[in-house]
Design a protein around this motif. Structure first.
Motif, mmCIF file in Angstrom:
data_model
loop_
_atom_site.group_PDB
_atom_site.id
_atom_site.type_symbol
_atom_site.label_atom_id
_atom_site.label_comp_id
_atom_site.label_asym_id
_atom_site.label_seq_id
_atom_site.Cartn_x
_atom_site.Cartn_y
_atom_site.Cartn_z
ATOM 1 N N GLY A 30 53.692 42.741 62.784
ATOM 2 C CA GLY A 30 54.805 43.652 62.567
ATOM 3 C C GLY A 30 54.717 44.294 61.202
ATOM 4 O O GLY A 30 53.769 44.043 60.449
ATOM 5 N N THR A 31 55.710 45.101 60.883
ATOM 6 C CA THR A 31 55.763 45.810 59.609
ATOM 7 C C THR A 31 57.181 45.724 59.054
ATOM 8 O O THR A 31 58.149 45.921 59.780
ATOM 9 C CB THR A 31 55.387 47.294 59.798
ATOM 10 N N TRP A 32 57.299 45.456 57.763
ATOM 11 C CA TRP A 32 58.600 45.368 57.109
ATOM 12 C C TRP A 32 59.114 46.784 56.887
ATOM 13 O O TRP A 32 58.702 47.476 55.978
ATOM 14 C CB TRP A 32 58.463 44.622 55.799
ATOM 15 N N GLN A 33 60.069 47.229 57.734
ATOM 16 C CA GLN A 33 60.534 48.616 57.702
ATOM 17 C C GLN A 33 62.013 48.773 57.393
ATOM 18 O O GLN A 33 62.498 49.898 57.262
ATOM 19 C CB GLN A 33 60.243 49.280 59.051
ATOM 20 N N GLY A 34 62.743 47.683 57.295
ATOM 21 C CA GLY A 34 64.175 47.775 57.003
ATOM 22 C C GLY A 34 64.592 46.664 56.056
ATOM 23 O O GLY A 34 63.831 45.730 55.790
ATOM 24 N N GLU A 35 65.808 46.752 55.537
ATOM 25 C CA GLU A 35 66.305 45.757 54.592
ATOM 26 C C GLU A 35 66.250 44.351 55.204
ATOM 27 O O GLU A 35 66.567 44.154 56.379
ATOM 28 C CB GLU A 35 67.743 46.076 54.209
ATOM 29 N N PHE A 36 65.825 43.378 54.399
ATOM 30 C CA PHE A 36 65.742 41.985 54.840
ATOM 31 C C PHE A 36 66.125 41.086 53.680
ATOM 32 O O PHE A 36 65.563 41.207 52.596
ATOM 33 C CB PHE A 36 64.329 41.657 55.325
ATOM 34 N N ALA A 37 67.098 40.229 53.878
ATOM 35 C CA ALA A 37 67.562 39.288 52.854
ATOM 36 C C ALA A 37 67.939 40.020 51.561
ATOM 37 O O ALA A 37 67.680 39.537 50.468
ATOM 38 C CB ALA A 37 66.498 38.227 52.579
ATOM 39 N N GLY A 38 68.538 41.198 51.713
ATOM 40 C CA GLY A 38 68.976 41.958 50.553
ATOM 41 C C GLY A 38 67.869 42.713 49.842
ATOM 42 O O GLY A 38 68.124 43.341 48.820
ATOM 43 N N MET A 39 66.660 42.670 50.354
ATOM 44 C CA MET A 39 65.530 43.355 49.723
ATOM 45 C C MET A 39 65.185 44.608 50.521
ATOM 46 O O MET A 39 65.206 44.588 51.755
ATOM 47 C CB MET A 39 64.299 42.439 49.685
ATOM 48 N N PRO A 40 64.827 45.687 49.844
ATOM 49 C CA PRO A 40 64.435 46.904 50.562
ATOM 50 C C PRO A 40 63.058 46.715 51.208
ATOM 51 O O PRO A 40 62.264 45.883 50.767
ATOM 52 C CB PRO A 40 64.382 47.965 49.461
ATOM 53 N N PRO A 41 62.760 47.491 52.237
ATOM 54 C CA PRO A 41 61.457 47.370 52.895
ATOM 55 C C PRO A 41 60.327 47.790 51.962
ATOM 56 O O PRO A 41 60.524 48.599 51.064
ATOM 57 C CB PRO A 41 61.564 48.320 54.079
ATOM 58 N N ASN A 42 59.158 47.180 52.185
ATOM 59 C CA ASN A 42 58.002 47.553 51.377
ATOM 60 C C ASN A 42 56.892 48.179 52.218
ATOM 61 O O ASN A 42 55.850 48.528 51.691
ATOM 62 C CB ASN A 42 57.467 46.349 50.590
ATOM 63 N N GLY A 43 57.096 48.284 53.539
ATOM 64 C CA GLY A 43 56.111 48.928 54.400
ATOM 65 C C GLY A 43 54.874 48.101 54.680
ATOM 66 O O GLY A 43 53.952 48.571 55.340
ATOM 67 N N LYS A 44 54.837 46.861 54.201
ATOM 68 C CA LYS A 44 53.660 46.015 54.408
ATOM 69 C C LYS A 44 53.663 45.430 55.817
ATOM 70 O O LYS A 44 54.700 45.077 56.357
ATOM 71 C CB LYS A 44 53.619 44.876 53.392
ATOM 72 N N SER A 45 52.469 45.320 56.383
ATOM 73 C CA SER A 45 52.294 44.733 57.710
ATOM 74 C C SER A 45 51.857 43.283 57.576
ATOM 75 O O SER A 45 51.313 42.885 56.541
ATOM 76 C CB SER A 45 51.234 45.503 58.492
ATOM 77 N N TYR A 46 52.082 42.520 58.628
ATOM 78 C CA TYR A 46 51.662 41.117 58.649
ATOM 79 C C TYR A 46 51.074 40.801 60.012
ATOM 80 O O TYR A 46 51.358 41.472 61.006
ATOM 81 C CB TYR A 46 52.834 40.180 58.352
ATOM 82 N N LYS A 47 50.214 39.802 60.033
ATOM 83 C CA LYS A 47 49.667 39.249 61.267
ATOM 84 C C LYS A 47 49.846 37.747 61.201
ATOM 85 O O LYS A 47 49.659 37.141 60.153
ATOM 86 C CB LYS A 47 48.185 39.585 61.417
ATOM 87 N N LEU A 48 50.214 37.170 62.326
ATOM 88 C CA LEU A 48 50.436 35.734 62.405
ATOM 89 C C LEU A 48 49.727 35.169 63.625
ATOM 90 O O LEU A 48 49.556 35.867 64.629
ATOM 91 C CB LEU A 48 51.931 35.429 62.549
ATOM 92 N N GLN A 49 49.343 33.919 63.531
ATOM 93 C CA GLN A 49 48.854 33.159 64.669
ATOM 94 C C GLN A 49 49.505 31.802 64.592
ATOM 95 O O GLN A 49 49.760 31.292 63.499
ATOM 96 C CB GLN A 49 47.350 32.968 64.615
ATOM 97 N N GLY A 50 49.774 31.211 65.718
ATOM 98 C CA GLY A 50 50.377 29.897 65.688
ATOM 99 C C GLY A 50 50.304 29.226 67.038
ATOM 100 O O GLY A 50 49.750 29.778 67.994
ATOM 101 N N PHE A 51 50.867 28.044 67.085
ATOM 102 C CA PHE A 51 50.922 27.311 68.338
ATOM 103 C C PHE A 51 52.150 26.437 68.338
ATOM 104 O O PHE A 51 52.738 26.168 67.300
ATOM 105 C CB PHE A 51 49.653 26.482 68.564
ATOM 106 N N ALA A 52 52.545 26.018 69.521
ATOM 107 C CA ALA A 52 53.718 25.161 69.674
ATOM 108 C C ALA A 52 53.400 24.095 70.717
ATOM 109 O O ALA A 52 52.712 24.370 71.702
ATOM 110 C CB ALA A 52 54.932 25.970 70.109
ATOM 111 N N PHE A 53 53.887 22.898 70.468
ATOM 112 C CA PHE A 53 53.753 21.789 71.405
ATOM 113 C C PHE A 53 55.088 21.607 72.117
ATOM 114 O O PHE A 53 56.140 21.651 71.484
ATOM 115 C CB PHE A 53 53.436 20.482 70.671
ATOM 116 N N PHE A 54 55.046 21.359 73.405
ATOM 117 C CA PHE A 54 56.253 21.142 74.188
ATOM 118 C C PHE A 54 56.112 19.859 74.997
ATOM 119 O O PHE A 54 55.058 19.616 75.590
ATOM 120 C CB PHE A 54 56.479 22.290 75.178
#
Length: 92
Positions: A30-54
């Motif tokens: 995704g990309t940080w495009q709107g206010e988050f936790a009182g901070m203005p967006p910086n336009g930076k993108s992120y990639k994540l990978q993960g797993f979950a056990f059930f």
């Protein structure tokens, strides 16, 4: 949350099950495009990978353990938040 990251997505990569246990492997970005936790967006993108056990009993999830594999993308995206003064949302 979705206002800040409107293009965020999560995609299932693999799903393994063995009896009462299942493992879900996922990726997202995704990309940080709107206010988050009182901070203005910086336009930076992120990639994540993960797993979950059930643990599944009688067709219902009764226990989940989540593990994020690649948090470096979050550190790069939220570096400004880590330097900021705590807000009520972040100090909980």
């Amino acid at each position: 949350m979705f206002h800040a990251f409107p293009d965020h997505y999560t995609q299932v990569e693999n799903l393994f099950e063995d009896g009462e246990w299942a493992i879900l492997e996922w990726k997202g970005s995704g990309t940080w495009q709107g206010e988050f936790a009182g901070m203005p967006p910086n336009g930076k993108s992120y990639k994540l990978q993960g797993f979950a056990f059930f643990h599944v009993t009688n067709g219902k999830i009764c226990f989940q353990r989540f593990q994020l594999r690649s948090d470096f993308g979050l550190f790069c995206t939220f570096g400004d938040l880590l330097k900021a003064e705590p807000t009520p949302m972040l100090s909980r």
